[in-house]
Design an enzyme around this catalytic site. Structure first.
Site, short mmCIF file in Angstrom:
data_model
loop_
_atom_site.label_atom_id
_atom_site.label_comp_id
_atom_site.label_asym_id
_atom_site.label_seq_id
_atom_site.Cartn_x
_atom_site.Cartn_y
_atom_site.Cartn_z
N SER A 1 7.29 31.18 34.19
CA SER A 1 6.39 30.24 33.14
C SER A 1 6.83 28.72 33.58
O SER A 1 5.99 28.14 34.14
CB SER A 1 6.33 30.45 31.94
OG SER A 1 5.17 29.59 30.94
N SER B 1 -0.26 29.10 28.42
CA SER B 1 0.71 28.92 27.55
C SER B 1 2.68 28.93 27.35
O SER B 1 2.36 30.18 28.18
CB SER B 1 0.07 30.32 26.07
OG SER B 1 1.11 29.60 24.97
N GLU B 2 3.10 27.88 27.68
CA GLU B 2 4.45 28.17 28.68
C GLU B 2 5.25 28.96 27.84
O GLU B 2 6.44 29.23 28.60
CB GLU B 2 5.07 26.62 28.52
CG GLU B 2 5.32 26.22 27.02
CD GLU B 2 4.27 25.26 26.24
OE1 GLU B 2 2.76 25.64 26.47
OE2 GLU B 2 4.72 24.31 25.48
N ASN B 3 5.57 29.53 26.66
CA ASN B 3 6.15 30.62 26.22
C ASN B 3 5.92 31.72 26.70
O ASN B 3 6.35 33.32 26.69
CB ASN B 3 6.09 31.25 24.72
CG ASN B 3 4.30 31.61 24.92
OD1 ASN B 3 3.46 30.77 24.68
ND2 ASN B 3 4.35 32.08 23.43
#
Lengths: 208, 234
Positions: free
Chosen positions: A87, A45-47
């Protein structure tokens, strides 16, 4: 019968191999997680998270634990957390094996448009441009045509691009196509969809 | 040097002024410096530029500073959840610079690391690349993006010690680390200030060298999209 949303997601899940680190976009791509079966897949999850788990049980939501769609989620035993720069370093650095994303338009050169319709409210590209530029393989999952029946698989995208020459494979309700030299190649047809059906719904050049 | 301040208003005293570029941590409403944003509202500082992934919602996060028209420009990747933002943007009152999310994070990281520019593949062939220097490396095209050097950084962490060492919790770390590093002054709000020596030195997420002022407070921590599953689904 063309594939429905779940069948498209199930087909996309076949693209994933044991051991892969994968980023799933919002919409149909999110459903892909339901079809990975026994494969050892780690979702990013790119967060700032690797090893994304399912939605929490009611009452167990944690404001500090969300996915890139801002939904509450859970962690797994393999989970790790990191900051946004790290990330996107792993995204840009090619460490993520594949991204499965939705699209408004794709063209025969692998150009992708999925963030902006001029004249309509612009919300922003979020992490989509970084993902398509950086991950190993970009798989688009979308309906073959829009609600007016016009093809979304084009000779050339008309909307502002998210990335140029970035798409590797397109999975639609009608079948699977690969971006190859000179155009798109039909890889697979959805059950009950003929070669002629798929070609009729496709504006892009199809090569054999 | 004493880094702990009594509250958010005192922590911003002397470091906030009109026209500043402020880097703010947070993703959506997760891990946003909600107390410091409230204090910026109280300060009345205006013509502010925010480098922040999102712009909050109408009544929470940076949204509260849009209501009071204290923001002149946003540098963000996604602003979808804010009606007042859209109104001001479409009427021309508010300037908006879209950055791809990873480019925004790296611009902050670079600024904090003393790097004024870097080349990236992200955005090549899109409107993001317009007007930017293009350069080839090993046969691939990249564009030049600039580091962000903010006047002030505001971040939210889980725990701090009195020297400013910070620990974040789960996905609330997000932009807080790169934002903190790119500010000339960084003010951090935390849920708990713990005694020196009680944080594991091997598990500090952001060393205190980056953090100049700290406040402890209670946080609303609003959830934007509450999604759950039923027990029987398990």
């Amino acid at each position: 019968m063309p594939w429905d949303r779940n069948q498209m997601a199930a087909r996309a899940a076949q693209e994933l191999e044991d051991g892969m680190y994968v980023n799933l976009g919002i919409g149909i791509p999110t459903l892909v997680a339901n079809y990975v079966g026994d494969k050892d897949i780690t979702l990013q999850s790119e967060n700032g998270m690797l090893g994304m788990g399912p939605f929490p049980y009611e009452g167990e939501e944690d404001a500090d634990l969300i996915n890139a769609g801002k939904q509450t989620i859970t962690e797994l035993s393999r989970t790790s957390y990191f900051d946004s720069a790290t990330s996107f370093a792993m995204i840009r650095g090619g460490k993520i094996a594949a991204a499965i994303l939705g699209a408004m338009e794709v063209d025969e050169k692998g150009d992708l448009a999925n963030w902006m319709i001029p004249g309509k409210l612009v919300k922003g590209m979020g992490g989509a441009m970084d993902l398509v530029a950086g991950v190993g393989r970009v798989i688009v999952v979308m309906d073959h045509t829009n609600k007016h029946g016009d093809s979304k698989v084009l000779k050339e995208c008309t909307l502002p691009l998210t990335g140029q020459g970035v798409v590797d494979r397109i999975i639609t309700n009608l079948g699977v196509l690969d971006v190859v030299e000179g155009g798109l190649k039909i890889v697979e047809l959805a059950d009950g969809v003929s070669d002629a059906d798929l070609r009729a719904a496709t504006q892009a050049t199809i090569v054999d | 040097m004493k880094k702990i301040y009594a509250n958010a208003n005192e922590a911003l005293d002397g470091v906030i002024s009109d026209g500043m570029l402020i880097a703010a941590g947070g993703f959506g409403l997760c891990g946003i410096p909600e107390l410091l944003l409230e204090a910026i509202k109280t300060s009345g500082a205006k013509d502010l530029t925010f480098a922040s992934n999102n712009a909050g919602v109408d009544d929470f996060g940076i949204g509260i500073l849009l209501q009071t028209k204290q923001v002149r420009k946003m540098i963000s990747s996604y602003v979808g959840e804010n009606a007042e933002f859209m109104r001001q943007y479409l009427s021309g009152e508010l300037e908006l610079e879209f950055n791809p999310q990873g480019t925004l994070a790296e611009r902050m990281r670079a600024g904090g690391a003393g790097i004024p520019g870097f080349y990236t593949k992200t955005g090549v062939g899109t409107v993001i690349a317009d007007g930017k220097e293009h350069k080839e490396f090993n046969g691939e095209t990249y564009i030049l993006e600039e580091g962000i050097f903010a006047d002030l950084a505001i971040v939210k962490a889980w725990k701090a010690d009195d020297t400013g060492n910070l620990v974040f919790r789960k996905t609330a770390r997000n932009f807080n680390v790169p934002a903190a590093t790119c500010g000339k002054i960084c003010v951090a709000e935390v849920e708990e200030i713990v005694p020196r020596g009680s944080l594991d030195p091997d598990s500090i997420h952001l060393p205190g060298i980056y953090v100049h002022r700290i406040i402890q407070g209670s946080h609303e921590k609003r959830i934007e999209q509450r999604t759950t599953r039923k027990k029987e689904d398990a």
